[in-house]
Design an enzyme around this catalytic site. Structure first.
Site, PDB file in Angstrom:
ATOM      1  N   ARG A  87      -4.147 -20.291  39.164  1.00  0.00           N
ATOM      2  CA  ARG A  87      -2.957 -20.190  38.298  1.00  0.00           C
ATOM      3  C   ARG A  87      -2.250 -21.531  38.204  1.00  0.00           C
ATOM      4  O   ARG A  87      -1.872 -21.998  37.127  1.00  0.00           O
ATOM      5  CB  ARG A  87      -1.975 -19.167  38.873  1.00  0.00           C
ATOM      6  CG  ARG A  87      -2.371 -17.721  38.693  1.00  0.00           C
ATOM      7  CD  ARG A  87      -1.325 -16.823  39.312  1.00  0.00           C
ATOM      8  NE  ARG A  87      -1.393 -16.772  40.765  1.00  0.00           N
ATOM      9  CZ  ARG A  87      -0.371 -16.470  41.558  1.00  0.00           C
ATOM     10  NH1 ARG A  87       0.824 -16.241  41.040  1.00  0.00           N
ATOM     11  NH2 ARG A  87      -0.526 -16.409  42.863  1.00  0.00           N
TER      12      ARG A  87
ATOM     13  N   ASP B  74      -5.317 -11.342  43.267  1.00  0.00           N
ATOM     14  CA  ASP B  74      -4.188 -10.723  42.581  1.00  0.00           C
ATOM     15  C   ASP B  74      -4.631  -9.442  41.882  1.00  0.00           C
ATOM     16  O   ASP B  74      -5.797  -9.317  41.474  1.00  0.00           O
ATOM     17  CB  ASP B  74      -3.592 -11.693  41.559  1.00  0.00           C
ATOM     18  CG  ASP B  74      -2.918 -12.886  42.217  1.00  0.00           C
ATOM     19  OD1 ASP B  74      -2.537 -12.779  43.388  1.00  0.00           O
ATOM     20  OD2 ASP B  74      -2.781 -13.931  41.543  1.00  0.00           O
TER      21      ASP B  74
ATOM     22  N   TYR C 159     -14.664 -19.542  40.332  1.00  0.00           N
ATOM     23  CA  TYR C 159     -13.909 -18.688  39.411  1.00  0.00           C
ATOM     24  C   TYR C 159     -14.246 -19.045  37.970  1.00  0.00           C
ATOM     25  O   TYR C 159     -14.563 -20.199  37.665  1.00  0.00           O
ATOM     26  CB  TYR C 159     -12.404 -18.886  39.596  1.00  0.00           C
ATOM     27  CG  TYR C 159     -11.858 -18.523  40.958  1.00  0.00           C
ATOM     28  CD1 TYR C 159     -11.321 -17.258  41.200  1.00  0.00           C
ATOM     29  CD2 TYR C 159     -11.860 -19.445  41.998  1.00  0.00           C
ATOM     30  CE1 TYR C 159     -10.815 -16.933  42.449  1.00  0.00           C
ATOM     31  CE2 TYR C 159     -11.353 -19.124  43.247  1.00  0.00           C
ATOM     32  CZ  TYR C 159     -10.830 -17.871  43.469  1.00  0.00           C
ATOM     33  OH  TYR C 159     -10.332 -17.549  44.707  1.00  0.00           O
TER      34      TYR C 159
ATOM     35  N   ASP D  21       0.780 -16.717  35.385  1.00  0.00           N
ATOM     36  CA  ASP D  21      -0.301 -16.004  34.703  1.00  0.00           C
ATOM     37  C   ASP D  21       0.268 -15.255  33.503  1.00  0.00           C
ATOM     38  O   ASP D  21       1.460 -15.396  33.177  1.00  0.00           O
ATOM     39  CB  ASP D  21      -1.035 -15.055  35.663  1.00  0.00           C
ATOM     40  CG  ASP D  21      -0.119 -14.010  36.298  1.00  0.00           C
ATOM     41  OD1 ASP D  21       0.947 -13.707  35.722  1.00  0.00           O
ATOM     42  OD2 ASP D  21      -0.463 -13.490  37.381  1.00  0.00           O
TER      43      ASP D  21
END
Length: 301
Positions: free
Chosen positions: A179, A38, A66, A80
């Site tokens: 997310r 993103d 992550y 988000d």
């Protein structure tokens, strides 16, 4: 110019923006990315250059890691920090460290996720974010993903306040939405939630230490030294079993020939190597027993 360029993606650019810019810097059209990030997400984005584009799917299918932050107390349209608020609730509970750890660890293993509406997943030939921008919410197919490991990156013993945020690190399979994971963590704690920060720190074999920034890449391109920081194609498929070829077999593999299956052939796709270079990727023939066939021929010269 052939190989893998691990780029450190900056905030504010799409993965396609990064590909476009690298094409201009390297003056080559044959550049492909290995899975979208993103725009507001930073981190490891391996780009495939030249013949490297042939193995993009193998990097894409590799594991990812992550470092993210979940904020409890507010949910958004995009899951988000940059979406519109859809639900808010002040946190009136305090949570012990064990409660947070137990919640995180409950997600380890195979889980089922439904892709968020603001995502690039296609349904009926149209990307979900296109429906979302039209104000539509449609049924999305759920998918099974694997959370290999998840850990808390916060030393607190008690978590309290009207909004609670904490960082975590997760290693997961392809297709996992962090997310959505943040939202699910909040739900287990009894509150709306969203992902407030995210950085990809590993993609397949590539980590932050392997990456270059755009500034570094432009400097290397200016001095004609880009090839020094390109990883060989073999790095992108380093997780595959390897088979060393004789000179005779190497010629056949370069030509994409089907071959007799060796007795100890693994139940997987295999990198066929000769003189330290992977010439092709082979697998068991789906129809002919005792035969192996090429999935991809990488070098035929």
């Amino acid at each position: 110019m052939n190989g893998i360029l691990p780029l450190w993606k900056p905030r504010g650019m799409t993965s396609h923006d990064c590909v476009f810019k690298v094409r201009k810097i390297l003056k080559t059209k044959k550049v492909g990315h290995t899975g979208t990030l993103d725009p507001e997400v930073t981190g490891v984005l391996p780009l495939c250059i030249g013949r490297g584009t042939k193995i993009a799917e193998y990097i894409m299918n590799g594991g990812k890691s992550y470092e993210g932050e979940v904020t409890i107390g507010r949910a958004t349209t995009t899951e988000d920090a940059w979406g519109e608020t859809v639900s808010e609730k002040n946190v009136i509970d305090s949570f012990s460290r064990d409660q947070i750890l137990n919640t995180l660890h409950s997600f380890q293993g195979e889980i089922t996720q439904t892709p968020p509406m603001f995502s690039a997943v296609k349904v009926n030939g149209k990307r979900l974010y296109e429906y979302a921008r039209e104000g539509k919410v449609i049924d999305r197919p759920s998918r099974k993903v694997i959370i290999h490991h998840i850990e808390l990156l916060d030393d607190r013993e008690v978590f309290e306040g009207e909004r609670i945020s904490f960082k975590f690190r997760v290693s997961c399979s392809k297709g996992t939405y962090i997310r959505t994971l943040a939202v699910e963590i909040g739900e287990k704690l009894g509150y709306p939630a969203h992902m407030s920060q995210l950085c990809r720190v590993r993609s397949a074999a590539f980590e932050e230490k392997d990456c270059v920034t755009f500034e570094e890449l432009e400097e290397l391109a200016g001095s004609g030294e880009v090839e020094k920081i390109l990883f060989p194609i073999e790095t992108g498929i380093s997780h595959l079993p390897k088979w060393n070829l004789s000179d005779t077999l190497a010629m056949k593999v370069k030509n994409g020939s089907v071959l007799e299956m060796p007795n100890d052939w693994p139940d997987d796709q295999v990198a066929m190597n000769h003189d330290g270079r992977t010439l092709a990727i082979y697998q068991a023939h789906p129809e002919k027993k005792g035969i192996i066939k090429p999935v991809k021929v990488l070098f035929n010269d």
